[in-house]
Design a protein around this motif. Structure first.
Motif, PDB file in Angstrom:
ATOM      1  N   ASP A 370       0.832  -1.205   0.000  1.00 17.80           N
ATOM      2  CA  ASP A 370       0.000   0.000   0.000  1.00 17.80           C
ATOM      3  C   ASP A 370       0.865   1.254   0.000  1.00 17.80           C
ATOM      4  OD1 ASP A 370      -2.202  -1.561  -0.095  1.00 17.80           O
ATOM      5  OD2 ASP A 370      -2.967  -1.065   1.891  1.00 17.80           O
ATOM      6  N   LEU A 371       0.181   2.376  -0.129  1.00 16.19           N
ATOM      7  CA  LEU A 371       0.863   3.671  -0.176  1.00 16.19           C
ATOM      8  C   LEU A 371       1.203   4.117   1.240  1.00 16.19           C
ATOM      9  CD1 LEU A 371       1.702   5.947  -2.125  1.00 16.19           C
ATOM     10  CD2 LEU A 371      -0.529   6.987  -1.668  1.00 16.19           C
ATOM     11  N   PHE A 372       2.474   4.476   1.468  1.00 20.94           N
ATOM     12  CA  PHE A 372       2.922   4.941   2.775  1.00 20.94           C
ATOM     13  C   PHE A 372       3.567   6.316   2.614  1.00 20.94           C
ATOM     14  CE2 PHE A 372       2.838   0.356   3.250  1.00 20.94           C
ATOM     15  CZ  PHE A 372       2.230   0.205   4.492  1.00 20.94           C
ATOM     16  N   THR A 373       3.069   7.268   3.384  1.00 14.96           N
ATOM     17  CA  THR A 373       3.636   8.618   3.377  1.00 14.96           C
ATOM     18  C   THR A 373       3.683   9.133   4.820  1.00 14.96           C
ATOM     19  OG1 THR A 373       1.422   9.517   2.973  1.00 14.96           O
ATOM     20  CG2 THR A 373       2.800   9.190   1.068  1.00 14.96           C
ATOM     21  N   PRO A 374       4.868   9.332   5.353  1.00 18.82           N
ATOM     22  CA  PRO A 374       6.167   9.150   4.706  1.00 18.82           C
ATOM     23  C   PRO A 374       6.722   7.761   4.959  1.00 18.82           C
ATOM     24  CG  PRO A 374       6.476  10.188   6.812  1.00 18.82           C
ATOM     25  CD  PRO A 374       4.988   9.978   6.684  1.00 18.82           C
ATOM     26  N   ALA A 401      12.316  13.033  15.407  1.00 15.24           N
ATOM     27  CA  ALA A 401      11.825  13.471  14.104  1.00 15.24           C
ATOM     28  C   ALA A 401      10.845  12.451  13.525  1.00 15.24           C
ATOM     29  CB  ALA A 401      13.007  13.672  13.153  1.00 15.24           C
ATOM     30  N   MET A 402      11.101  11.180  13.782  1.00 17.28           N
ATOM     31  CA  MET A 402      10.193  10.142  13.286  1.00 17.28           C
ATOM     32  C   MET A 402       8.826  10.216  13.940  1.00 17.28           C
ATOM     33  SD  MET A 402      12.524   6.733  12.871  1.00 17.28           S
ATOM     34  CE  MET A 402      13.480   6.436  11.395  1.00 17.28           C
ATOM     35  N   LEU A 403       8.809  10.419  15.226  1.00 19.18           N
ATOM     36  CA  LEU A 403       7.530  10.521  15.949  1.00 19.18           C
ATOM     37  C   LEU A 403       6.715  11.691  15.420  1.00 19.18           C
ATOM     38  CD1 LEU A 403       8.778   9.725  19.566  1.00 19.18           C
ATOM     39  CD2 LEU A 403       7.294   8.296  18.148  1.00 19.18           C
ATOM     40  N   VAL A 404       7.406  12.805  15.127  1.00 15.83           N
ATOM     41  CA  VAL A 404       6.701  13.977  14.597  1.00 15.83           C
ATOM     42  C   VAL A 404       6.164  13.677  13.199  1.00 15.83           C
ATOM     43  CG1 VAL A 404       6.985  16.358  13.842  1.00 15.83           C
ATOM     44  CG2 VAL A 404       8.027  15.594  15.988  1.00 15.83           C
ATOM     45  N   ALA A 405       7.016  13.065  12.350  1.00 20.02           N
ATOM     46  CA  ALA A 405       6.608  12.786  10.978  1.00 20.02           C
ATOM     47  C   ALA A 405       5.459  11.793  10.937  1.00 20.02           C
ATOM     48  CB  ALA A 405       7.797  12.254  10.180  1.00 20.02           C
ATOM     49  N   ALA A 406       5.518  10.754  11.780  1.00 24.44           N
ATOM     50  CA  ALA A 406       4.460   9.751  11.783  1.00 24.44           C
ATOM     51  C   ALA A 406       3.139  10.323  12.244  1.00 24.44           C
ATOM     52  CB  ALA A 406       4.874   8.572  12.657  1.00 24.44           C
TER      53      ALA A 406
END
Length: 790
Positions: A370-374, A401-406
């Motif tokens: 499936d589509l994952f962003t990011p 940074a990962m926690l924020v992006a997710a």
């Protein structure tokens, strides 16, 4: 380095893009392929895959997308839009590109296949016909402005050429004459300041013409003779007019091109997208990839996925099944270092990026990504001296940074990849931090895959159903690089240290320092891995044995099929030869009958009759019998009737050979077969009649020859329906009664027996028949019915 750039670098994404670029067929496409164009829209991804599938279908049929001649003229186009005048060579390049664009559009439009995605891609390619044709006509085959299109230009060119020829002729006459013999330094013509000159001695130059330079030694001056000065002036004027006309034409063409700057830029972009579809298809073929199912529900279901970068390097990659979804969004990978954990982690990230780029993924049909962003990854070290960050601090910064992006995803969940999360600090606190990060990520609907050596994380699946564990397996002390879902892997740190020749005393002391619980858990996991390894080894051996048996069976079936084909071919060949001989004998017999009618000789006729009967009996081919089903015969004797299993044919035993071999005869075909290929027929025997001696025959009238079976007294009913056959029998009997024959034969064959029975039921109703019976073996046997007229 930002998180996205770090992720792409950590996953070796540039390696994939370089490979994609190599499959592009235009410079512009190759340049675009190296840019990380990761779409985040599901419709866009499906459109890209649709275009890739269409390119694959077209090129599989021998078609080739005609994109290679489209050059990158964007810079020239921009200059024309700004009002600059392009050189003739540049305008010709533009002309060739426009022709290639137009050809590409027409090629797609004329395809009979259903290719909606490619048709959508080429819609912006709408090259103005007048512009394209004007530029095409403006240049000849040599690349110069065409004199046919611009006759004024041609007249100016010819005028200048005539003046040059006159100047050259005049100079040649000067050089070849004797008037300047003592003045010339040498006899050749060269150019100075755009004028034709001749070399003259410096001390003799006066009164000869205009000096345009001298040699380095000063002994030679280059003089334009007075006789060509005026011609040169006329040539300069002609060349000025030629340059002006050329500039005017180029300016008009450049201005015309500039008016179409926007639509041509769109056409170039469309061609670029077509080339990218071609490149994606080509890379997919190189990777032996498939187009996965794609949705936006956060599911990864990879079947036998291979690491793309390793596959591109030609490495025989071990394929694995990997899965993440909404019910089990977390995957914890464990096992020893160099066992393949990070390879599996990178494979997950790369296929997610490949989907967003429209590239086929190296997995089996039925896979879903499936589509994952990011898509974000923390793989490798991120220590920064300049930023005053230690290794652990760098990882913590990435986790933040990962926690924020997710948490900021929109529409599609994030895919987070963590390599040895929580390492670089106190193990207990690192494990606790790692678990907290994983729980937070899956709580935020992200899909997470992490590698670890922490025992607490290996057991996470037992206390949290949102996670599953997997292990890279070890067999015979070596990594297999296979991922086994549902299993926890031992890190084997002490075993690896021992294998790397760390002093045994150090290894033993380290083992002593482990707590009893740690040793027991480690030993238990090791035993489980050994048992799992042994079981996997047995499974592979059994699979190999099954494959070997399958291959043997296939080979035996192929050999049996070849033997059956060979047998049928031999039977047909022999039968055809005998039938041909029989026809030859029948022809001889007709000639003999004609001879005997003129000069009766029944002794000679009797000999020929016996020969014909013997040949006819030998030419009969036994019909196929029923499929054999019984066991091989326990005892055999010469003359026994048997069925050859491989041929489904009845045969007669001729000889009992050594071993388990038997020589049999089926019809005209003799062969040696194994006893196991035979089936008994309950004591039935086949008796071959001995040739009957020909007794002396007293002279008889010629009408006695009417009892011989020849073509003239034989009625062939094979292949006819019963109704039609009976009508032919009636006609045959009527014709037979008016002939010299008092005996006839009806050939109905064996078949199902229906035609034979219908004929024999019909014969008693015919008054002209004295009697009828099945033919003798020498006359064809039960396939014929003999009728004798009264």
């Amino acid at each position: 380095m930002d998180l996205v750039s770090r992720t792409l670098s950590a996953l070796d994404w540039p390696v994939v893009l370089d490979a994609l670029s190599r499959h592009a067929r235009t410079q512009r496409g190759a340049r675009a392929a190296k840019a990380p164009d990761l779409v985040g829209d599901l419709i866009a991804v499906r459109q890209r895959y649709a275009a890739v599938a269409e390119v694959g279908r077209l090129e599989a049929t021998g078609e080739r997308v005609p994109i290679g001649a489209v050059s990158d003229i964007q810079a020239l186009l921009s200059r024309a839009v700004r009002g600059s005048t392009l050189e003739g060579e540049d305008l010709r390049s533009v002309s060739q590109c426009l022709l290639a664009l137009r050809h590409l559009r027409r090629w797609v439009d004329e395809q009979e296949d259903d290719i909606p995605a490619l048709r959508i891609l080429v819609l912006p390619i709408d090259v103005d016909a007048e512009l394209c044709d004007t530029l095409d006509r403006s240049f000849d085959d040599t690349g110069k402005l065409s004199e046919r299109e611009y006759p004024e230009l041609g007249a100016l060119r010819r005028a200048a050429e005539r003046l040059r020829a006159r100047i050259q002729q005049t100079l040649d006459e000067i050089l070849s004459g004797n008037a300047l013999g003592g003045v010339l330094q040498d006899r050749y013509v060269t150019q100075r300041d755009g004028r034709f000159v001749i070399p003259v001695r410096a001390d003799r130059r006066r009164g000869l013409g205009i000096v345009h330079g001298r040699s380095q030694s000063g002994e030679t001056v280059f003089v334009e003779p007075a006789a060509v000065v005026e011609l040169h002036n006329e040539l300069s004027q002609a060349e000025s007019e030629l340059i002006a006309e050329t500039s005017r034409i180029l300016s008009v063409l450049s201005h015309m091109l500039g008016r179409f700057g926007a639509p041509l830029a769109d056409a170039l972009l469309a061609a670029e997208q077509v080339d990218l579809a071609v490149a994606r298809c080509g890379l997919g073929k190189e990777l032996k990839g498939v187009l996965p199912k794609v949705a936006d529900q956060g599911v990864i279901d990879l079947r036998q996925v291979r690491h793309p970068v390793l596959a591109l390097r030609g490495i025989d990659v071990v394929a694995n099944d990997l899965r993440l979804d909404g019910e089990v969004p977390g995957l914890v990978l464990s096992g020893p270092n160099t066992g393949g954990k990070t390879v599996a982690l990178k494979a997950l990230g790369l296929v997610a990026l490949m989907v967003r780029s429209g590239i086929p993924v190296p997995a089996l049909e039925g896979s879903r990504v499936d589509l994952f962003t990011p898509v974000v990854a923390d793989i490798g070290d991120w220590q920064s001296v300049e930023g005053d960050l230690s290794t652990f601090s760098g990882h913590v910064a990435v986790l933040k940074a990962m926690l924020v992006a997710a948490a900021q995803t929109q529409g599609s969940p994030a895919l987070v990849l963590l390599d040895e999360v929580g390492m670089g600090t106190d193990p207990a606190q690192g494990a606790a931090l790692a678990r907290a990060v994983l729980e937070t990520l899956v709580q935020g609907d992200a899909r997470v895959a992490a590698t670890t050596h922490f025992t607490e994380l290996k057991a996470l699946a037992a206390v949290d159903p949102r996670f599953q564990v997997a292990a890279v397996t070890i067999e015979d002390g070596r990594p297999t690089y296979r991922v086994q879902l549902g299993a926890a892997g031992e890190s084997h740190a002490l075993a690896i240290a021992q294998g790397l020749a760390l002093p045994q005393a150090v290894v033993d002391r380290a083992r002593q320092l482990l707590s009893s619980t740690q040793r027991e858990v480690s030993d238990l996991v090791s035993r489980l891995e050994d048992e799992r390894s042994a079981l996997a080894h047995q499974v592979r051996e059994q699979a190999a044995e099954r494959q070997a048996l399958h291959d043997q069976l296939a080979e035996l079936q192929a050999r049996e099929s070849r033997l059956e084909d060979r047998s049928r071919q031999l039977e047909r060949t022999v039968s055809e030869r005998f039938q041909a001989g029989l026809r030859d004998r029948e022809r001889d017999l007709k000639q003999l009958i004609a001879t005997l009618q003129a000069n009766p000789d029944l002794r000679r006729a009797g000999r020929t009759l016996e020969q014909i009967r013997a040949l006819s009996a030998a030419a009969q081919v036994a019909p196929p019998g029923p499929a054999p089903s019984g066991p091989p015969p326990t005892s055999l004797a010469v003359g026994d009737a048997v069925v050859v299993r491989s041929l489904h044919r009845k045969a007669r035993v001729l000889r009992l050979l050594k071993g388990d071999r038997v020589e049999v005869q089926a019809g005209v075909m003799k062969m040696k077969v194994a006893r196991a290929d035979l089936e008994g027929t309950r004591g039935e025997r086949i008796v071959v009649p001995s040739p009957r001696p020909v007794a002396p025959v007293a002279p008889a009238p010629p009408s006695s020859l009417g009892k011989l079976r020849v073509q003239a007294n034989t009625c062939d009913l094979r292949g006819q329906r019963v109704v039609d056959a009976l009508e032919q029998v009636d006609r045959f009997l009527a014709e037979l009664g008016g002939s010299d024959f008092d005996v006839g034969w009806i050939l109905h064959g064996h078949g199902t027996g229906a035609l034979k029975q219908a004929v024999r039921r019909h014969l008693p109703s015919r008054r002209e028949i004295k009697r009828w019976k099945p033919a003798d073996t020498s006359d064809g046997g039960d396939a014929f019915t003999m009728v004798e007229l009264g």
